[in-house]
Design an enzyme around this catalytic site. Sequence first.
Site, mmCIF file in Angstrom:
data_model
loop_
_atom_site.group_PDB
_atom_site.id
_atom_site.type_symbol
_atom_site.label_atom_id
_atom_site.label_comp_id
_atom_site.label_asym_id
_atom_site.label_seq_id
_atom_site.Cartn_x
_atom_site.Cartn_y
_atom_site.Cartn_z
ATOM 1 C CG HIS A 199 -97.147 -22.898 40.951
ATOM 2 N ND1 HIS A 199 -97.740 -23.266 42.143
ATOM 3 C CD2 HIS A 199 -96.410 -21.792 41.231
ATOM 4 C CE1 HIS A 199 -97.393 -22.408 43.088
ATOM 5 N NE2 HIS A 199 -96.588 -21.504 42.567
ATOM 6 C CG ASN A 229 -94.457 -23.014 45.243
ATOM 7 O OD1 ASN A 229 -93.947 -21.916 45.449
ATOM 8 N ND2 ASN A 229 -95.287 -23.576 46.117
#
Length: 870
Positions: free
Chosen positions: A717, A721
Site C-alpha cells: 500500500h 499510495n
Amino acid sequence: MVEKFFGTVCGKIKDEPEIGRRKIKGTVVLMKKNVMDVTDAGASLLDRFHEVFGKGVSLQLISAVHFDPANGKRGKLGKAAYLEDWISKITSLSAEDHATFNVTFLWDESLGVPGAFIVRNHHHSQFYLKTVTLENVPEHGQLHFVCNSWVYPAHRYKYDRIFFPNKTYLPCDTPEPLRPYREEELINLRGNGTGMLKEWDRVYDYAYYNDLGSPEKGKDYARPVLGGSKEYPYPRRGRTGRKPNRKDPKSESRLFLLSLNTYVPRDELFNQVKFSDFIAYALKSLGQVLVPEIKAVTDKTFNEFDSFQDVLDLYEGGIKLPNDHKVHKIKERIPLELIKELTRSDGERFLKFPMPDIIKENKTAWRTDEEFGREMLAGVNPVVIRRLQEFPPTSTLDPRVYGDQNSTITRKHVEKYMNGITVDEAIARNKLFILDHHDALMPYLRRINTTTTKTYASRTLLLLQENGTLKPLAIELSLPHVQGDIHGATSEVFTPSEHGIESSVWQLAKAYAAVNDSGYHQLISHWLNTHAAIEPFIIATNRQLSVLHPIHKLLQPHFRDTMHINALARQILINAGGVLERTVFPARYAMEMSSAIYKNWNFTEQGLPEDLLKRGMAIEDESQPYGLKLVIEDYPYAVDGLEIWSAIESWVEDYCNFYYPTDDKILADNELQLWWKELREVGHGDLKNEPWWPKMQTKTELTKSCTIIIWIASALHAAVNFGQYPYAGYLPNRPTVSRRFMPKPGTPEFEELESNPDLAFLKTITAQFQTLLGVSLIEILSRHSTDEIYLGQRDDSEWTVDDQPREAFKKFGAVLVDIETRIVERNKDRALRNRFGPVNVAYTLLYPNTSDYSRQGGLNVRGIPNSISI
C-alpha cells in the site's frame, strides 16, 4: 464533607481491610469524551452532569484459576471496584491527552491470578479505555491489559464488556475459567446479522458492495451490486445494516451526500487527531459541493488550461477566478471554513497546491522517454510492467466474443529503435518489456467512450538499455471495431520521435498510455488490491480470532483505520457521481470494471516474490538472495521491496514458530481453522473454489499467508499510495482522463496540434476542473498522518508478555533500520539511473520508518505505515 460525598458516589474504596482479601492497586489510563468534541454532536454539558452525579466506572476482576459452577463454569468474579477521583480529572480538549486513574480491588487470594476484567460505564458518555495495569497481583506480580477500546454507557450493551491481559493463548491452552468469556466475546462481535448497526455496536459482519449507487436519482446513478454473483464478483465489505433503497431493494440506502457518519465498529474509527487532520485536508476537495457553481462561471476557458504555465500556476500562484457576479455568488455559497482554507493572503486566489516532486527541479524532464519508462519501475504504479516473452503480444480475451485482439505491433515498427538487436534476440536476453492495459480495458472501452471520455486500450513496448533504463519502442492504441466486438480491435501503432509533428503525436501517445495506467493504478493496484482485498481479513480476524489468539495479536496492528477509510471511500470517492468517477477515465464504469479484474485476483500472487515471477520480472535462482534473480537489476520497487518482504517473512516465521512448534498445533487450532474457512468462503467467497488458496494445514502455509497479509497492508500500500502526489500531483505527467481521440491529418485538431502542440495536449488530457478535484484528492491520500504507526512499531510496548516474540519484534525493527540505511546508500549511487531519473526524484516510498522525518506527517514520501490508514 465534599470529598466524602464524591468518594461515596464514585465508589471510592474505603481503607478498612476485609478478612481473606488482599488489596490490588491498579492504574487505568483512559480518555474521557470532551464537552467540545466537534466530531460528536451529542456531546453536551449534560455529560458532565452525569459524571458528577452518576454511578461511576466499575471494574470487576475474573479469576483465571477457579470457575463458578453456578455460572456456566465461568471464572469467579471479584468484588467490583470503582475508579477514584473521576471528577477532578477532566481530560483537556487535545485528543491525544489521556488521564490516569487509580483503582483498588479487594481480591480473594484463594481465587488465584485474575485472567480478565469486566468494565461497566455508568456515566452518560463513552470513554476510550487505553490500558489497565495491576500491581502486586498474588503469585504473579504486574498484570498489564492493553485495551484500546471505546466503552459506551452500560445500557448500550446487552452483554458485559470484557478485557483480557497481554497474555497469549491458543484456544486449547486457554485456562478453563476464561474459555466461556473468550467464546462469548467472539459471538458478541459477530452480531446476529440483522438490524441497522449503531455507533456503540461492535459488530463485524459482511455485506456486498451494494451501497455505491443512488438509483432513486435515476439510471445514471444506478450501479450494479458488486459481490455475490459470477457476473460481478468482489471482496466483501463491512455491513452497516442500513435499510434497502426504496427504488431498488437490492441496493442499500445511502447517507446524506457529505455525511461522514457511516457505520464501522467504533474501535475502527480514526482517532480525533487523525479525523481532524482528515477533515482539514478534505476541505480542499470541493468538487461535489461546487460542481454546479463552477459550471455556471461565464468564463468560457475556465475549464481549460491554456498553457503549461496555467498548470504551474496551481503550485506557484493558484487560480484566479473571473471577477463577476456569478463568481461572487459562488463564494457566498461556500462555507466560511472552506473560504479560510482555500483563499490565500490576497483573498482572491483559490486552490494553490504544494509543488509536486516531479517538477521541483525541472519543469519539463517528465516529458522525456527515459522518465516515462522509469516510472514503470520506480513511480506510483511499479506493479504492472512485465517481461515480454512472445512477439507480437497476444490477448487472453475470448476470440468468440471479442474477435482478434492480438497486437498489431510488428518487428518493422520497433527494430529500428533497438540498438542493432532483433526482437528475438531481445526476448532471449530478457530485454523486452510491456506495459499492457489492453485486455483489462477493451471489454469496457465501448461503454467508457460513450461518456465524455475518449480513450484507447494501450500496449507499450520497452527495451532494457545497457545503462539499466527502459527505452519506449512503440505504443499501440486500440479501439473496439465499429462493426462490433466480434470483429476484433482497430489499432494504430506510434513510435518515438523528437522533432516536428511526429514528436507532438508521440507525446500524445504517451499521454494516452499514462491515462490507462493512471486509471488502472487507482482502481486496481491501489483500491482493489490493497483497500478492498484486505477488508475481509479485518472482519474475519475480529469475528473468529480472539484477542488472546497469537495471530490476532500479530495482524491487528496492520488493520488500523482501514475499515474507516474504506467506508469514507464508499461514501464520497468511489460512489456513483463521487470524486473518483469524476476524475478517472472509466467514470461510471470504474467499480464495475474493477469487479471484472477481480475475477483473476489470486491471494498467493499478492506476495512480492510470486508477483515478480508471474510478471517475468524475476526468474528463480536459488544461488541468489530470496531465491530470485531480477531481470532488471535497477528495479527500485523490487530491490527495496524484496528486502522489506524478507524482513516481514523472517519476523512472521519467528513469531509463528514460538506458538506453533509443530503442524499439529495448526490443525488443532479451531479458531484459526474457522478464520481461514470464513475468509475463503465468505470474505472472498466469490473466489472460494479457486485451487490457489493455502489449505492452512502447515506452518509454511500459515507464515506465508500472514506475510502476504502484512505485505499488502503495509509495504504494498505504501508503494502504490504515497507517491500519488509527488508523481501525479502534476496531472500532465499522470493524466487521468483523455477527452478526445488522436487527431487525424487534415482535421482542425491536427492543425492545432501542429501549430500549438501544448494547447492541443492540454485540451486532450484532464480538464482544469477535473484537475483541481483530482489533485485535491491525491493530496489528501498522499499525506502521512501525524499519529502514524510505522512498520516495526507498536502503539504499546507491553503488547505481549511473551519474551521470545518481543525479542523477535525488536530484531525485526533492527533489520528495518539496516534496510533503510542500504536504501539511502543506493539512492546516492548515480549509476543506478532508475533511482532518480531525469527529474531527480529519489525512490523513497519503501523507506521503512527509522528517520525522524518520516514521523512528521504530511507529504514526506517516506515511511511504511503498518496499515492501510489513508
